[in-house]
Enzyme design. Structure first.
Site, short mmCIF file in Angstrom:
data_model
loop_
_atom_site.label_atom_id
_atom_site.label_comp_id
_atom_site.label_asym_id
_atom_site.label_seq_id
_atom_site.Cartn_x
_atom_site.Cartn_y
_atom_site.Cartn_z
N GLU A 1 9.81 11.32 -4.16
CA GLU A 1 9.95 11.09 -5.60
C GLU A 1 10.03 9.59 -5.93
O GLU A 1 9.53 9.15 -6.97
CB GLU A 1 11.23 11.80 -6.10
CG GLU A 1 11.35 11.88 -7.58
CD GLU A 1 10.23 12.69 -8.23
OE1 GLU A 1 10.22 13.92 -8.10
OE2 GLU A 1 9.34 12.08 -8.86
N VAL B 1 6.76 7.19 -6.97
CA VAL B 1 6.06 7.13 -8.27
C VAL B 1 7.08 7.06 -9.40
O VAL B 1 7.91 7.96 -9.56
CB VAL B 1 5.14 8.37 -8.47
CG1 VAL B 1 4.37 8.23 -9.77
CG2 VAL B 1 4.19 8.53 -7.30
N GLY C 1 9.74 5.20 -9.97
CA GLY C 1 11.16 4.99 -9.69
C GLY C 1 12.01 6.21 -9.97
O GLY C 1 11.86 7.25 -9.30
N ILE D 1 12.09 8.33 -12.44
CA ILE D 1 11.59 9.46 -13.25
C ILE D 1 11.18 10.61 -12.32
O ILE D 1 10.38 10.41 -11.41
CB ILE D 1 10.36 9.05 -14.10
CG1 ILE D 1 10.69 7.87 -15.01
CG2 ILE D 1 9.84 10.23 -14.89
CD1 ILE D 1 9.49 7.35 -15.79
N GLU E 1 6.21 -6.05 -5.79
CA GLU E 1 5.94 -5.86 -4.37
C GLU E 1 6.01 -7.22 -3.68
O GLU E 1 5.90 -8.27 -4.33
CB GLU E 1 4.54 -5.28 -4.18
CG GLU E 1 4.32 -3.93 -4.84
CD GLU E 1 5.26 -2.87 -4.31
OE1 GLU E 1 5.25 -2.59 -3.11
OE2 GLU E 1 6.03 -2.31 -5.11
N ASP F 1 -0.98 -0.98 -7.02
CA ASP F 1 0.22 -0.15 -6.88
C ASP F 1 0.16 1.07 -7.82
O ASP F 1 0.32 2.21 -7.36
CB ASP F 1 1.46 -1.02 -7.15
CG ASP F 1 2.74 -0.23 -7.18
OD1 ASP F 1 3.28 0.06 -6.11
OD2 ASP F 1 3.19 0.13 -8.29
N LYS G 1 -0.13 5.28 -7.03
CA LYS G 1 0.72 6.28 -7.67
C LYS G 1 -0.14 7.34 -8.39
O LYS G 1 0.19 8.53 -8.37
CB LYS G 1 1.68 5.59 -8.64
CG LYS G 1 2.71 4.71 -7.91
CD LYS G 1 3.41 3.74 -8.84
CE LYS G 1 4.49 2.94 -8.13
NZ LYS G 1 5.01 1.82 -8.93
N1 HSE Z 1 6.40 -2.88 -7.60
C1 HSE Z 1 6.66 -1.60 -8.13
C2 HSE Z 1 6.64 -1.68 -9.64
C3 HSE Z 1 7.97 -1.07 -7.62
O1 HSE Z 1 6.70 -2.78 -10.17
O2 HSE Z 1 6.55 -0.65 -10.29
C4 HSE Z 1 8.21 0.38 -7.93
O3 HSE Z 1 7.25 1.20 -7.32
#
Ligand code: HSE
Length: 412
Positions: A124, A127, A129, A131, A185, A196, A200
Site C-alpha cells: 500500500e 502508491v 503514501g 491513501i 526520491e 515515479d 504507480k
Molecule cells: N517521491 C515520492 C513522491 C515519494 O514525491 O511522491 C512517495 O512515493
C-alpha cells in the site's frame, strides 16, 4: 502463525525516510503489537539516528531468520529490492514493500511467486503514501468495472507545482524544499520527470483493470522544463497545472494510461490537491465517483501505510488481483491527445506532426492541438532536449486516419 494477540517480529530492510518513519510510529505506539526485531542497512559508516549495534549489514541474514514474522523492504535500489523480495516470496514468507519502481517492473513475477509458494506481498505504501488506494481497488472495487482512475500520484512534483503556481516560488528552491522535507526520491529526476508516478500508475492498472503494463509503454512527461509562460497560460484558462496519471477504459473495452502535466479545472477534486498531498478519483460503473485524498509522501504518512499492511498481514489479508483474468483488457495507444506545447523549435512541432492545430502563438511560442500518442512516446526525449513543455488539455480521441507515425530524422 501469530494470532491477533501476539507481537509480530519485523525484519526491517532499509532505514531511510520510510524505514525511520515506520520505526518511529512503532516506538510511539507499542500497543500496535509490532516489534522491529532486526534492521538491515547497507552502509556501516553512514551516520544513523540509532546506535550502530542495532543494525545488521547483510539483508540476507534477515531473509534467512525464521524468528522474523514479516519482512519490510524499504530500500532505494529496485534491483536489490527485487532480489530480496522475490527470494522471500520463494520461501513463502510475508513481505511488505514500498518499492514502486521494483513493483512496476516485476509485478507479474511477484504475483506468480505468491501463488506458487503461498507467501504474501502487500505494498500500500508504494502508491499515494497514506491513501488506501490499492486495497480500495483490489478489495472494495474488485467486482465492479471502473471507467477511470485519475490521480495526482507524486507528492514532490505536486509540491513544486503548488509552490510555483500559487506561491510564486522558482523551480529550483521549490525542489530543494521538497527534497529537504523528505518527499523526493534520492534521484529527484524520478519525481520531476514523472517516472515515479508512472510506476504507480502501472501498479494501479494491475488492480483497477487486471492489466499488466511495462513502464516504458506508458507516456510520462514531467515538469522539469516548466516556466512562467506555462503557468500564466494555465491562469488565463482559470486552471492549474498538475501532473496527473489517468487510467481510462475506452468505449471498446481497452484501457489506456497517461502520466503527464494536465490543465486541471476548478470543478475537478484534483484542483485543490496541493503541496505533497495526493488524490485519486475513481469512476466506477455503479458506485459513480469516489475521491480519496491524503499525504502522498513523507516518513510518517508512508510509514502509516506500511503499518496498515502489517496489520492486514496479521489478519491474513492478501491481494486477490480479482481483475486479473484471461479476459483482462488490452492496452491501447492508438489515440490522439490534445496538448499545449510550448517551444520555439519548429523541428519539434514537425516531429510531433499535429493532426489539428487550434491555436498557435508565435510570439509566446506555443501551439495547441492534437497529436498521436505514438508520436509523443517517440519524441519524448526531444521535448526534454529542446527545453519544451507539454500539458494535456484532457481531450483524447481515436487516432484519425490521416495521422502518420513519423520517423525521426537523424539530425533531431
Ligand atoms: N517521491 C515520492 C513522491 C515519494 O514525491 O511522491 C512517495 O512515493
Amino acid at each position: 502463525m501469530a494470532t491477533d494477540k501476539q507481537t509480530l517480529r519485523i525484519g526491517l530492510i532499509g532505514f531511510g525516510c520510510v524505514g525511520q518513519g515506520l520505526y518511529d510510529i512503532l516506538q510511539q505506539r507499542p500497543e500496535t503489537g509490532f516489534e522491529v526485531a532486526r534492521i538491515a542497512v547497507k552502509n556501516p559508516t553512514k551516520p544513523r539516528s540509532l546506535p550502530l549495534s542495532q543494525f545488521d549489514f547483510h539483508a540476507d541474514d534477515l531473509l534467512h531468520d525464521p524468528s522474523l514474522d514479516v519482512l519490510v523492504e524499504v530500500i532505494d535500489d529496485a534491483a536489490e529490492a527485487f532480489r530480496l523480495v522475490s527470494e522471500a516470496l520463494r520461501q513463502g514468507r510475508r513481505v511488505v514493500t514500498a518499492n514502486k519502481a521494483m513493483l512496476a517492473r516485476h509485478l507479474p513475477e511477484l504475483v506468480q511467486l505468491q501463488r506458487q509458494a503461498g507467501g504474501t506481498l502487500l505494498y500500500e505504501a508504494a502508491v499515494c503514501g497514506s491513501i488506501p488506494i490499492i486495497r480500495t481497488l483490489d478489495a472494495y472495487f474488485g467486482a465492479e468495472p471502473l471507467r477511470s482512475v485519475t490521480g495526482i500520484l507524486n507528492g514532490s512534483s505536486n509540491y513544486v507545482l503548488t509552490r510555483m503556481g500559487e506561491e510564486g516560488s522558482d523551480y529550483a528552491p521549490a525542489l530543494a524544499e521538497a527534497q529537504a522535507k523528505g518527499f523526493a526520491e534520492t534521484d529527484p529526476t524520478l519525481d520531476m520527470g514523472a517516472f515515479d508516478p508512472r510506476s504507480k500508475a502501472v501498479i494501479l492498472a494491475a488492480h483497477a483493470y487486471g492489466t499488466f503494463l511495462q513502464p516504458e509503454e506508458v507516456l510520462n512527461l514531467g515538469i522539469e522544463q516548466i516556466n512562467a509562460v506555462d503557468i500564466a497560460f494555465a491562469a488565463t484558462l482559470g486552471r492549474k497545472i498538475k501532473v496527473v496519471a489517468g487510467l481510462q477504459r475506452l468505449p471498446d473495452g481497452r484501457v489506456t494510461a497517461l502520466v503527464t502535466p494536465l490543465f486541471v479545472a476548478p470543478e475537478s477534486p484534483l484542483y485543490s490537491v496541493d503541496h505533497e498531498f495526493n488524490g485519486v478519483l475513481i469512476e466506477a460503473d455503479f458506485a459513480g465517483e469516489q475521491f480519496l485524498q491524503g499525504r502522498g509522501a513523507g516518513g510518517h504518512p508512508t510509514g502509516s501505510a506500511v503499518l496498515a499492511d502489517l496489520a492486514a498481514i496479521r489478519q491474513g489479508y492478501s491481494y486477490h488481483y480479482p481483475k486479473l483474468t484471461t479476459s483482462s483488457p488490452t492496452y491501447a495507444t492508438d489515440l490522439e491527445l490534445e496538448i499545449y506545447l510550448r517551444t520555439d523549435e519548429d523541428r519539434l512541432i514537425d516531429a510531433l506532426d499535429f493532426t489539428e492545430i487550434s491555436e498557435e502563438a508565435d510570439e509566446d511560442g506555443y501551439v495547441v492541438g492534437y497529436v498521436a500518442l505514438s508520436n509523443l512516446l517517440r519524441v519524448k526525449e526531444l521535448i526534454q532536449k529542446f527545453g519544451a513543455f507539454v500539458v494535456r488539455t484532457g481531450a483524447v480521441r481515436p487516432l484519425t486516419a490521416t495521422t502518420s507515425a513519423l520517423e525521426l530524422e537523424e539530425s533531431l
